[in-house]
Motif scaffolding. Sequence first.
Motif, mmCIF file in Angstrom:
data_model
loop_
_atom_site.group_PDB
_atom_site.id
_atom_site.type_symbol
_atom_site.label_atom_id
_atom_site.label_comp_id
_atom_site.label_asym_id
_atom_site.label_seq_id
_atom_site.Cartn_x
_atom_site.Cartn_y
_atom_site.Cartn_z
ATOM 1 N N GLY A 26 15.425 10.551 11.995
ATOM 2 C CA GLY A 26 15.007 10.660 11.013
ATOM 3 C C GLY A 26 15.860 11.349 9.946
ATOM 4 N N ILE A 27 15.249 11.561 8.894
ATOM 5 C CA ILE A 27 14.812 12.186 7.711
ATOM 6 C C ILE A 27 13.440 13.489 7.615
ATOM 7 C CG2 ILE A 27 14.162 10.503 6.099
ATOM 8 C CD1 ILE A 27 16.966 12.298 5.027
ATOM 9 N N SER A 28 14.453 14.687 6.963
ATOM 10 C CA SER A 28 13.123 15.279 6.160
ATOM 11 C C SER A 28 13.877 15.420 5.216
ATOM 12 C CB SER A 28 13.514 16.542 7.211
ATOM 13 O OG SER A 28 14.437 17.265 6.648
ATOM 14 N N ASP A 63 28.296 11.053 12.719
ATOM 15 C CA ASP A 63 27.139 9.937 13.473
ATOM 16 C C ASP A 63 26.078 9.720 12.340
ATOM 17 O OD1 ASP A 63 28.846 9.634 15.323
ATOM 18 O OD2 ASP A 63 27.541 11.290 16.045
ATOM 19 N N SER A 64 26.345 9.101 10.979
ATOM 20 C CA SER A 64 25.525 8.980 9.656
ATOM 21 C C SER A 64 23.921 9.857 9.475
ATOM 22 C CB SER A 64 24.885 7.317 10.099
ATOM 23 O OG SER A 64 25.651 6.561 10.085
ATOM 24 N N LYS A 65 24.578 11.509 9.744
ATOM 25 C CA LYS A 65 23.747 12.435 9.529
ATOM 26 C C LYS A 65 24.477 13.142 8.007
ATOM 27 C CE LYS A 65 22.374 13.037 14.156
ATOM 28 N NZ LYS A 65 23.077 13.304 15.479
ATOM 29 N N PHE A 66 23.865 13.903 7.462
ATOM 30 C CA PHE A 66 23.761 13.752 6.152
ATOM 31 C C PHE A 66 23.170 15.236 6.064
ATOM 32 C CE2 PHE A 66 25.707 9.932 5.685
ATOM 33 C CZ PHE A 66 26.823 9.642 5.148
ATOM 34 N N GLY A 91 14.266 21.518 -3.361
ATOM 35 C CA GLY A 91 14.560 21.153 -2.179
ATOM 36 C C GLY A 91 15.633 20.095 -1.598
ATOM 37 N N GLY A 92 15.881 19.862 -1.218
ATOM 38 C CA GLY A 92 16.472 18.889 -0.348
ATOM 39 C C GLY A 92 15.988 17.678 1.063
ATOM 40 N N PHE A 93 17.532 16.930 0.868
ATOM 41 C CA PHE A 93 17.073 16.209 2.448
ATOM 42 C C PHE A 93 18.057 16.724 3.350
ATOM 43 C CE2 PHE A 93 16.440 13.692 -1.158
ATOM 44 C CZ PHE A 93 14.974 13.469 -1.407
ATOM 45 N N ASN A 94 18.029 16.263 4.568
ATOM 46 C CA ASN A 94 18.042 16.693 5.599
ATOM 47 C C ASN A 94 18.084 15.962 6.698
ATOM 48 O OD1 ASN A 94 20.723 17.695 7.400
ATOM 49 N ND2 ASN A 94 18.757 19.233 7.692
ATOM 50 N N GLY A 95 19.445 15.110 7.509
ATOM 51 C CA GLY A 95 19.049 14.259 8.766
ATOM 52 C C GLY A 95 19.905 12.737 8.826
ATOM 53 N N GLU A 96 19.184 11.812 8.985
ATOM 54 C CA GLU A 96 20.028 10.875 10.630
ATOM 55 C C GLU A 96 19.822 9.868 9.412
ATOM 56 O OE1 GLU A 96 20.587 8.408 13.923
ATOM 57 O OE2 GLU A 96 20.109 9.975 13.597
ATOM 58 N N PHE A 97 20.271 8.913 8.774
ATOM 59 C CA PHE A 97 20.506 7.376 7.313
ATOM 60 C C PHE A 97 21.134 6.624 8.111
ATOM 61 C CE2 PHE A 97 20.159 11.413 4.731
ATOM 62 C CZ PHE A 97 19.606 10.482 3.496
#
Length: 165
Positions: free
Chosen positions: A27-29, A126-129, A152-158
């Motif tokens: 998922g996403i963090s 692989d849909s990871k950003f 902040g920011g985002f990191n993970g699989e979409f």
Amino acid sequence: MRKIVLLLLVVSAFVTSCNSDSDDKGGISSTIVIDGVSFKPTKAVYFYQAASFDSQKKVRFVISDEKNSENFYVDISFPSSQKDLNGIYDFGPGTADELLVSCELVTSKTRYAILGYTLKVTDFGDSKFSFEFTNPVKAFDIVKNKEVGFKGGFNGEFEFTEVKE
């Protein structure tokens, strides 16, 4: 003796598999904090949108906290010749051959326009950003008509979603 060794192997395999499952959250963090409140998403999807020009592509990322009915939108546009989404995207107006971004967080109580200079997008495949807000970035609370803190920011699989128009 064999039974004890066999039992230990089975138990260690079970413990190891459980640990790896809990460590790989998927998922996403998020490290996003707006106006002193952390944004903790539970779902992240993305899809391509129709672009204004044939020489351009557009992608919308929707990062959601479903429990609190909050959606963080990241809209990027880039030249259609670009093979992936890697790049440093500028906020604000531009041309079809530039990397451009707009962002906002919509909650049940307000709407925040995210303003700034750049957003660094890393496309791992692989849909990871990863989304890193760079340089000065601000949020503007549209309901209260005031600037608020943002970091902040985002990191993970979409999850890729195909949107029918």
